[in-house]
Design an enzyme around this catalytic site. Structure first.
Site, PDB file in Angstrom:
ATOM      1  N   TYR A 129       0.838  -1.209   0.000  1.00  0.00           N
ATOM      2  CA  TYR A 129       0.000   0.000   0.000  1.00  0.00           C
ATOM      3  C   TYR A 129       0.872   1.258   0.000  1.00  0.00           C
ATOM      4  CZ  TYR A 129      -2.975   3.630   2.110  1.00  0.00           C
ATOM      5  OH  TYR A 129      -3.634   4.810   2.387  1.00  0.00           O
TER       6      TYR A 129
HETATM    7  N1  LIG Z   1      -7.920   4.321   6.452  1.00  0.00           N
HETATM    8  C1  LIG Z   1      -6.885   4.985   6.915  1.00  0.00           C
HETATM    9  O1  LIG Z   1      -6.556   4.954   8.125  1.00  0.00           O
HETATM   10  C2  LIG Z   1      -6.077   5.845   5.968  1.00  0.00           C
HETATM   11  C3  LIG Z   1      -4.947   6.493   6.467  1.00  0.00           C
HETATM   12  C4  LIG Z   1      -4.255   7.364   5.622  1.00  0.00           C
HETATM   13  C5  LIG Z   1      -4.677   7.540   4.315  1.00  0.00           C
HETATM   14  N2  LIG Z   1      -5.777   6.864   3.824  1.00  0.00           N
HETATM   15  C6  LIG Z   1      -6.218   7.126   2.444  1.00  0.00           C
HETATM   16  O2  LIG Z   1      -7.278   8.065   2.511  1.00  0.00           O
HETATM   17  C7  LIG Z   1      -8.135   7.902   1.385  1.00  0.00           C
HETATM   18  C8  LIG Z   1      -9.591   7.928   1.839  1.00  0.00           C
HETATM   19  O3  LIG Z   1      -9.821   6.959   2.837  1.00  0.00           O
HETATM   20  P1  LIG Z   1     -11.326   6.662   3.291  1.00  0.00           P
HETATM   21  O4  LIG Z   1     -11.248   5.607   4.346  1.00  0.00           O
HETATM   22  O5  LIG Z   1     -12.040   7.930   3.537  1.00  0.00           O
HETATM   23  O6  LIG Z   1     -11.846   6.073   1.925  1.00  0.00           O
HETATM   24  P2  LIG Z   1     -13.008   4.977   1.608  1.00  0.00           P
HETATM   25  O7  LIG Z   1     -14.198   5.240   2.465  1.00  0.00           O
HETATM   26  O8  LIG Z   1     -12.379   3.628   1.588  1.00  0.00           O
HETATM   27  O9  LIG Z   1     -13.365   5.443   0.133  1.00  0.00           O
HETATM   28  C9  LIG Z   1     -12.580   5.158  -0.966  1.00  0.00           C
HETATM   29  C10 LIG Z   1     -13.472   5.356  -2.180  1.00  0.00           C
HETATM   30  O10 LIG Z   1     -12.706   5.055  -3.368  1.00  0.00           O
HETATM   31  C11 LIG Z   1     -13.609   4.451  -4.265  1.00  0.00           C
HETATM   32  N3  LIG Z   1     -12.970   3.661  -5.309  1.00  0.00           N
HETATM   33  C12 LIG Z   1     -12.350   2.451  -5.145  1.00  0.00           C
HETATM   34  N4  LIG Z   1     -11.962   1.976  -6.339  1.00  0.00           N
HETATM   35  C13 LIG Z   1     -12.383   2.875  -7.274  1.00  0.00           C
HETATM   36  C14 LIG Z   1     -12.282   2.921  -8.687  1.00  0.00           C
HETATM   37  N5  LIG Z   1     -11.708   1.954  -9.397  1.00  0.00           N
HETATM   38  N6  LIG Z   1     -12.812   3.994  -9.351  1.00  0.00           N
HETATM   39  C15 LIG Z   1     -13.406   4.991  -8.657  1.00  0.00           C
HETATM   40  N7  LIG Z   1     -13.535   4.995  -7.308  1.00  0.00           N
HETATM   41  C16 LIG Z   1     -13.021   3.950  -6.622  1.00  0.00           C
HETATM   42  C17 LIG Z   1     -14.482   3.579  -3.392  1.00  0.00           C
HETATM   43  O11 LIG Z   1     -15.684   3.289  -4.070  1.00  0.00           O
HETATM   44  P3  LIG Z   1     -16.446   1.844  -3.949  1.00  0.00           P
HETATM   45  O12 LIG Z   1     -17.534   2.068  -2.954  1.00  0.00           O
HETATM   46  O13 LIG Z   1     -16.951   1.675  -5.331  1.00  0.00           O
HETATM   47  O14 LIG Z   1     -15.437   0.815  -3.536  1.00  0.00           O
HETATM   48  C18 LIG Z   1     -14.695   4.448  -2.160  1.00  0.00           C
HETATM   49  O15 LIG Z   1     -15.867   5.237  -2.254  1.00  0.00           O
HETATM   50  C19 LIG Z   1      -7.666   6.650   0.667  1.00  0.00           C
HETATM   51  O16 LIG Z   1      -6.865   7.045  -0.436  1.00  0.00           O
HETATM   52  C20 LIG Z   1      -6.809   5.947   1.693  1.00  0.00           C
HETATM   53  O17 LIG Z   1      -5.815   5.189   1.056  1.00  0.00           O
HETATM   54  C21 LIG Z   1      -6.475   6.029   4.649  1.00  0.00           C
END
Ligand SMILES: NC(=O)c1ccc[n+]([C@@H]2O[C@H](COP(=O)([O-])OP(=O)(O)OC[C@H]3O[C@@H](n4cnc5c(N)ncnc54)[C@H](OP(=O)(O)O)[C@@H]3O)[C@@H](O)[C@H]2O)c1
Length: 216
Positions: free
Chosen positions: A130
């Site tokens: 990742y």
């Molecule tokens: N979780 C953590 O602790 C953490 C920490 C640091 C950074 N981040 C980063 O922060 C960001 C947001 O995190 P979050 O938890 O708010 O996100 P999330 O709720 O997991 O949302 C990610 C979105 O991306 C969409 N997506 C996935 N594949 C796609 C595709 N092929 N085309 C278009 N859209 C697509 C998903 O749609 P579907 O519903 O269709 O799957 C989902 O709505 C991410 O980039 C993550 O890597 C996360």
């Protein structure tokens, strides 16, 4: 401004969409599932359905970015996905949007990266694919001609936001931050020239967001 949010149905992105709409911006919400368009509309954005990992995606991405002033990449493959989707989504999806931005003259690009992407090999074995994908996406953006801002939060929580953060190029510690404060940081960074061409970590903290951004 007219702003494209990639991954508009995501947990951070939905908060950001609502904040940007409230600030008076016109928001386009990119989602890959037709059934999510109702929620995107309810948040106040105009939905555009594009799968950023699909083969035949060029025309769709071009249409999505055309006429926008800024792009926020807030999509992600998610914690349940394997190494392959880190490559196709976390790197590939972000890079496709950088290329589309360059092609269509969208100058501003904000990346929702992750703390640890500055040193992927320092992450746990499980996190490395990742973090490597996030690092490559950030690098692709940094080597572009765009006015970028790369924001690297720690672990995202559903806690209520505080409006205050800690931000620096390298924070040197791990931690968490509510998604609401991450969204507010993006909304504040959008037109803040002091964040242009910068990459920085953010965690929950004590400094009001605008002040934290102006100190970078
Ligand atoms: N979780 C953590 O602790 C953490 C920490 C640091 C950074 N981040 C980063 O922060 C960001 C947001 O995190 P979050 O938890 O708010 O996100 P999330 O709720 O997991 O949302 C990610 C979105 O991306 C969409 N997506 C996935 N594949 C796609 C595709 N092929 N085309 C278009 N859209 C697509 C998903 O749609 P579907 O519903 O269709 O799957 C989902 O709505 C991410 O980039 C993550 O890597 C996360």
């Amino acid at each position: 401004m007219r702003i494209l949010i990639a991954g508009a149905h995501g947990k951070t992105a939905r908060r950001l969409v609502r904040m940007l709409v409230e600030d008076g911006h016109e928001v386009r919400g990119l989602v890959r599932k037709q059934e999510q368009t109702g929620d995107v509309e309810a948040d106040g954005a105009g939905p555009v359905v594009v799968d950023l990992e699909a083969e035949e995606v060029e025309g769709g991405v071009g249409r999505a970015v055309e006429g926008c002033d800024a792009i926020v990449f807030a999509a992600g493959a998610g914690p349940g996905s394997g190494a392959e989707r880190k490559e196709t989504m976390d790197y590939g999806g972000a890079a496709k949007l950088v290329e589309a931005a360059e092609e269509h003259g969208v100058r501003r690009y904000l990346m929702l990266s992750a703390m640890g992407a500055g040193d992927p090999e320092g992450g746990s074995e499980a996190m490395r694919p990742y973090l490597r994908a996030k690092a490559r996406a950030d690098e692709r953006l940094r080597s572009s001609s765009l006015d970028y801002t790369i924001i690297r939060p720690g672990g995202l929580t559903e806690d209520e936001g505080t409006g205050t953060i800690q931000a620096a190029e390298k924070l040197g510690r791990r931690g968490e931050i509510p998604r609401e404060d991450v969204a507010r940081t993006f909304a504040a960074a959008l037109e803040n020239g002091n964040t242009y061409h910068k990459t920085f970590d953010v965690l929950a903290g004590e400094t009001p967001i605008p002040e934290a951004l102006s100190r970078l």
